[in-house]
Design an enzyme around this catalytic site. Sequence first.
Site, mmCIF file in Angstrom:
data_model
loop_
_atom_site.group_PDB
_atom_site.id
_atom_site.type_symbol
_atom_site.label_atom_id
_atom_site.label_comp_id
_atom_site.label_asym_id
_atom_site.label_seq_id
_atom_site.Cartn_x
_atom_site.Cartn_y
_atom_site.Cartn_z
ATOM 1 N N ARG A 228 56.258 48.130 40.124
ATOM 2 C CA ARG A 228 55.674 49.428 39.791
ATOM 3 C C ARG A 228 56.676 50.531 40.112
ATOM 4 N NH1 ARG A 228 52.897 47.411 36.734
ATOM 5 N NH2 ARG A 228 50.634 47.245 36.674
ATOM 6 N N HIS A 276 58.538 49.636 30.121
ATOM 7 C CA HIS A 276 57.391 48.885 30.659
ATOM 8 C C HIS A 276 56.932 47.798 29.670
ATOM 9 C CE1 HIS A 276 53.795 49.141 33.628
ATOM 10 N NE2 HIS A 276 53.955 47.900 33.192
#
Length: 313
Positions: A228, A276
């Site tokens: 993350r 991502h």
Amino acid sequence: MSILVAVRGWKPDHWIHALRAAAPERTVVLPGDAFDPASVRYALVWKPEPGYLRTLPKLEVIFSLGAGVDHLTSDPQLPDLPVVRIVDPDLTGRMTEWVVMNVLLHHRQHTHYAAAQAAGSWQPRRQWAAGAVRVGIMGLGELGTDAARALMALGFEVAGWSRTEKRLDGVAGFHGPDGLAPFLARTDILVSLLPLTAATENLIDRAVIDGLAKDGPLGGPVILNAGRGRSLVEADLLAALEDGRLKGASLDVFATEPLPPDSPLWRAPNLYITPHVAAESDPEALSRYVIGEIAAHEAGRPLGHLVDRDKGY
Ligand SMILES: NC(=O)c1ccc[n+]([C@@H]2O[C@H](COP(=O)([O-])OP(=O)(O)OC[C@H]3O[C@@H](n4cnc5c(N)ncnc54)[C@H](OP(=O)(O)O)[C@@H]3O)[C@@H](O)[C@H]2O)c1
């Protein structure tokens, strides 16, 4: 009884189609549809509107359509219900591809050869063996374990760092705050596959960067982050890339997504950026998984991969 699909930022059509194919007998609804909120038993979600799941009085199980659950645990109104996260070979395999590809990009000096090719210039460099390079994986869970095995198969020296002690054949294990410094000190390429929790937020900072091995064959340490974005202090990474304390980096996740066009990260030296996409959730594969879990739940069997709300992952 219905299954609700609430995916913010993703197109829902593919999910609806895949769910209906996996369970044609079930009713699938979207938040904007006209339906009785009390008809919804299961919610398949990605970044649902905070507070929205509270409006479904008969909800039984929340399925996070990604391996990470910080998009749910950050909702102070999240109902006190079981949260199941995705653990699927399709998703795990995709992440391992990303990790292996990015380790190899740095190990095989890809930035140098891409620039040489663009210049039409033949510039061979010394290449060291995989066995000379020490990879350290932060987060030795579902994803980290698979990536560790793939890297070991290529010959890399692999270590892992986790919250609790882990034993994995061939992987040097470190854990907890006390295990961090020795883990970093033996690591040339750091790979973060950590979940975002209070304990991992801003964890990879200047001190962590400066704690990495400086005597490895790459000429300096490298950091990969596909866990993350908010686990990494981007300003510290940027400064280290610019002043040479870091040799290179690969980032798939960012504190702000999409990464803003004016972010200096776009122009940082020897930094590979992907938007991502390291391990996308595949609607077909994951719908089959979720429908299987629902069937098990309805047959009275325990749900798998339940999130521990206290741990935050
Ligand atoms: N970029 C992408 O496309 C993408 C896709 C999917 C997932 N992800 C990210 O990858 C993360 C990991 O997924 P996973 O399925 O591997 O999760 P997982 O199975 O829950 O594993 C998490 C690992 O992190 C460790 N950990 C957690 N908090 C820690 C701490 N404070 N200190 C040290 N280690 C800590 C855990 O330690 P223990 O073993 O001791 O519990 C565990 O080894 C997800 O949470 C998500 O953020 C990214």
